[in-house]
Design a protein around this motif. Structure first.
Motif, PDB file in Angstrom:
ATOM      1  N   ALA A 170      47.610  15.699 118.373  1.00 60.63           N
ATOM      2  CA  ALA A 170      46.512  15.538 117.414  1.00 60.63           C
ATOM      3  C   ALA A 170      45.163  15.574 118.120  1.00 60.63           C
ATOM      4  CB  ALA A 170      46.676  14.229 116.642  1.00 60.63           C
ATOM      5  N   ASP A 171      45.061  14.908 119.275  1.00 62.83           N
ATOM      6  CA  ASP A 171      43.797  14.904 120.009  1.00 62.83           C
ATOM      7  C   ASP A 171      43.497  16.272 120.618  1.00 62.83           C
ATOM      8  OD1 ASP A 171      43.073  12.351 119.380  1.00 62.83           O
ATOM      9  OD2 ASP A 171      43.668  11.468 121.295  1.00 62.83           O
ATOM     10  N   TYR A 172      44.524  16.986 121.025  1.00 63.23           N
ATOM     11  CA  TYR A 172      44.284  18.326 121.558  1.00 63.23           C
ATOM     12  C   TYR A 172      43.652  19.195 120.477  1.00 63.23           C
ATOM     13  CZ  TYR A 172      44.727  22.778 123.873  1.00 63.23           C
ATOM     14  OH  TYR A 172      44.425  23.986 124.451  1.00 63.23           O
ATOM     15  N   LEU A 173      44.257  19.205 119.300  1.00 66.51           N
ATOM     16  CA  LEU A 173      43.708  20.011 118.215  1.00 66.51           C
ATOM     17  C   LEU A 173      42.310  19.531 117.827  1.00 66.51           C
ATOM     18  CD1 LEU A 173      46.837  20.391 115.882  1.00 66.51           C
ATOM     19  CD2 LEU A 173      45.930  22.062 117.511  1.00 66.51           C
ATOM     20  N   ARG A 174      42.092  18.240 117.872  1.00 64.50           N
ATOM     21  CA  ARG A 174      40.815  17.673 117.433  1.00 64.50           C
ATOM     22  C   ARG A 174      39.684  17.967 118.412  1.00 64.50           C
ATOM     23  NH1 ARG A 174      38.487  16.147 112.709  1.00 64.50           N
ATOM     24  NH2 ARG A 174      36.924  14.501 113.027  1.00 64.50           N
ATOM     25  N   PHE A 175      39.964  17.893 119.730  1.00 63.89           N
ATOM     26  CA  PHE A 175      38.876  17.908 120.699  1.00 63.89           C
ATOM     27  C   PHE A 175      38.829  19.125 121.625  1.00 63.89           C
ATOM     28  CE2 PHE A 175      39.449  13.220 119.992  1.00 63.89           C
ATOM     29  CZ  PHE A 175      38.254  13.039 119.304  1.00 63.89           C
ATOM     30  N   ARG A 176      39.774  20.053 121.504  1.00 65.31           N
ATOM     31  CA  ARG A 176      39.732  21.229 122.391  1.00 65.31           C
ATOM     32  C   ARG A 176      38.435  22.015 122.206  1.00 65.31           C
ATOM     33  NH1 ARG A 176      38.981  25.337 124.535  1.00 65.31           N
ATOM     34  NH2 ARG A 176      40.353  26.614 125.848  1.00 65.31           N
ATOM     35  N   THR A 177      37.974  22.147 120.976  1.00 71.10           N
ATOM     36  CA  THR A 177      36.718  22.851 120.727  1.00 71.10           C
ATOM     37  C   THR A 177      35.533  22.082 121.300  1.00 71.10           C
ATOM     38  OG1 THR A 177      37.619  23.836 118.708  1.00 71.10           O
ATOM     39  CG2 THR A 177      35.220  23.796 118.918  1.00 71.10           C
ATOM     40  N   THR A 178      35.608  20.757 121.286  1.00 71.55           N
ATOM     41  CA  THR A 178      34.523  19.926 121.812  1.00 71.55           C
ATOM     42  C   THR A 178      34.331  20.151 123.307  1.00 71.55           C
ATOM     43  OG1 THR A 178      35.019  18.239 120.141  1.00 71.55           O
ATOM     44  CG2 THR A 178      33.653  17.571 122.007  1.00 71.55           C
ATOM     45  N   VAL A 179      35.436  20.281 124.050  1.00 67.62           N
ATOM     46  CA  VAL A 179      35.318  20.443 125.501  1.00 67.62           C
ATOM     47  C   VAL A 179      35.254  21.909 125.927  1.00 67.62           C
ATOM     48  CG1 VAL A 179      36.499  18.257 125.920  1.00 67.62           C
ATOM     49  CG2 VAL A 179      37.828  20.374 125.906  1.00 67.62           C
ATOM     50  N   ALA A 180      35.289  22.832 124.966  1.00 62.83           N
ATOM     51  CA  ALA A 180      35.253  24.255 125.305  1.00 62.83           C
ATOM     52  C   ALA A 180      34.065  24.636 126.192  1.00 62.83           C
ATOM     53  CB  ALA A 180      35.259  25.098 124.023  1.00 62.83           C
ATOM     54  N   PRO A 181      32.847  24.096 125.946  1.00 62.52           N
ATOM     55  CA  PRO A 181      31.730  24.456 126.830  1.00 62.52           C
ATOM     56  C   PRO A 181      31.959  24.075 128.289  1.00 62.52           C
ATOM     57  CG  PRO A 181      30.908  23.447 124.808  1.00 62.52           C
ATOM     58  CD  PRO A 181      32.403  23.267 124.814  1.00 62.52           C
ATOM     59  N   VAL A 182      32.656  22.979 128.524  1.00 64.73           N
ATOM     60  CA  VAL A 182      32.971  22.560 129.898  1.00 64.73           C
ATOM     61  C   VAL A 182      33.894  23.582 130.549  1.00 64.73           C
ATOM     62  CG1 VAL A 182      34.001  20.748 131.333  1.00 64.73           C
ATOM     63  CG2 VAL A 182      32.732  20.140 129.253  1.00 64.73           C
ATOM     64  N   LEU A 183      34.885  24.030 129.791  1.00 64.90           N
ATOM     65  CA  LEU A 183      35.847  24.984 130.332  1.00 64.90           C
ATOM     66  C   LEU A 183      35.184  26.342 130.580  1.00 64.90           C
ATOM     67  CD1 LEU A 183      38.910  24.084 128.068  1.00 64.90           C
ATOM     68  CD2 LEU A 183      38.146  23.033 130.196  1.00 64.90           C
ATOM     69  N   GLU A 184      34.317  26.743 129.671  1.00 62.93           N
ATOM     70  CA  GLU A 184      33.604  28.019 129.843  1.00 62.93           C
ATOM     71  C   GLU A 184      32.688  27.959 131.065  1.00 62.93           C
ATOM     72  OE1 GLU A 184      31.670  28.396 126.089  1.00 62.93           O
ATOM     73  OE2 GLU A 184      33.568  28.623 124.987  1.00 62.93           O
ATOM     74  N   ALA A 185      32.004  26.831 131.231  1.00 62.28           N
ATOM     75  CA  ALA A 185      31.108  26.678 132.378  1.00 62.28           C
ATOM     76  C   ALA A 185      31.884  26.665 133.688  1.00 62.28           C
ATOM     77  CB  ALA A 185      30.284  25.398 132.241  1.00 62.28           C
ATOM     78  N   GLY A 186      33.150  26.294 133.620  1.00 65.86           N
ATOM     79  CA  GLY A 186      33.969  26.242 134.819  1.00 65.86           C
ATOM     80  C   GLY A 186      34.119  27.578 135.513  1.00 65.86           C
TER      81      GLY A 186
END
Length: 362
Positions: A86-102
């Protein structure tokens, strides 16, 4: 504002981490309460839950993983975490900028990389069958022969929402696990928009009271102060004069609350979730725990603070837990460490014939 001393901050955080006393909750609830657990290696969350959940047995987490209630995937700080589905589905979009910046860490290795094209190709590959990252890189290299294969794999890991495919191996995943599209595995869609304020609240419930820099360290997201200021939070001042934010009615035990010794696995988020880590480990001990090759060693706490390292191994039927204390250990504390350490050994090595807890150098 009310000043919170170091012990008060320590006890507040330990209470939320289920380290003042083990919590009588389900595995899924525990992982959710912690907003995920660092999972660089599959065994680590099992040990972390053993120290936090009353009566925890590894089969409980196995069942939650096989039941697709808990997943292992790239999340906070761009690192592998065990989180609820549930948290993966809820927050994956929230942390997407961190992953893109990586992707910036690739430097020259990213020459010629076209992320959109790589992502589209990787999605097609993984939609057919779960693959190891060696297989992903090999297939992408055929499509993009001029691009560094490691850059191709890293781009896929950061930008394509994937979870690790569990097996019947002990600790649920083999060393070279396969990956599969997260939405297909979980059977749900990623939340469409970022929920940064909600993530801040969840963070404080698990790791507070904390500063904006603390949240940024844990999540990888930046510019956290406006998020905190927009929420209805309580504020305190730490001993250095910094403002600490906290959710109302959060547990803040008496600073003199007694806490038992606890064993923490490598990479436990308790040691990684704050910009300033004095609440759990003294600065003088950090070099012994945080290594130059970016590992975070297994530790144990005494009176709520990291007091040494531990290592477990089994040879010829004898399971041994070796303690490496940072200073003098009181006899009463050693007795408690031996009792808790033996229980940990029985969890880690249930088939051993003998269990021993020893102190390095003795």
């Amino acid at each position: 504002m009310v000043v919170m001393g170091g012990r008060a901050v320590n006890r507040a955080t330990l209470a939320r981490q289920m380290l003042v006393e083990r919590a009588d909750v389900s595995v899924v609830d525990a992982v959710g309460r912690l907003v995920g657990m660092q999972g660089q290696e599959p065994k680590h969350p099992y040990v972390g839950l053993w120290s936090r959940v009353e009566g925890f047995e590894e089969g409980q987490l196995d069942a939650a993983v096989q039941g697709r209630e808990v997943v292992r995937a790239t999340m906070f700080r761009g690192t592998l975490h065990l989180v609820t589905a549930a948290d993966y589905l809820r927050f994956r979009t929230t942390v997407a900028p961190v992953l893109e910046a990586g992707l910036r860490v690739l430097g020259d290795r990213g020459e010629g990389l076209e992320p959109d094209k790589v992502v589209a190709t990787a999605r097609k590959l993984l939609a057919k069958e779960p693959l190891t990252f060696t297989e992903v890189r090999d297939a992408l290299q055929q499509k993009f022969p001029a691009v560094n294969e490691r850059a191709l794999g890293f781009c896929t890991r950061m930008l394509v929402p994937l979870v690790m495919w569990p097996t019947d191996a002990r600790w649920s995943w083999p060393a070279n696990a396969r990956f599969t599209p997260a939405e297909d595995w979980i059977g749900g869609k990623l939340h469409a928009k970022a929920e940064a304020q909600e993530l801040v609240t969840r963070y404080l419930q698990a790791f507070g009271p904390a500063t904006p820099a603390d949240f940024q360290t844990w999540s990888g997201l930046q510019k956290a102060k406006p998020l905190l200021d927009a929420l209805e939070l309580e504020t305190f001042t730490d001993e250095a004069g910094k403002t600490l934010y906290d959710v109302p009615d959060a547990p803040r035990p008496d600073p003199d609350t007694a806490v038992p010794v606890r064993f923490l696995p490598e990479f436990d988020n308790l040691l990684l979730a704050h910009a300033k880590r004095e609440r759990i480990i003294a600065d003088e001990h950090r070099p012994a725990v945080f290594t130059k090759n970016l590992r975070v060693k297994s530790t144990y706490t005494v009176d709520g603070l990291v007091a040494g390292l531990w290592n477990a191994e089994k040879k010829r039927g004898v399971a041994t837990l070796t303690l490496t204390p940072f200073g003098r250990t009181l006899k009463k504390t050693l007795t408690e460490l031996e009792r808790e350490g033996t229980a940990l050994l029985r969890f880690l090595e249930p088939e051993a014939k003998t269990y021993e807890v020893v102190t390095a150098g003795e």
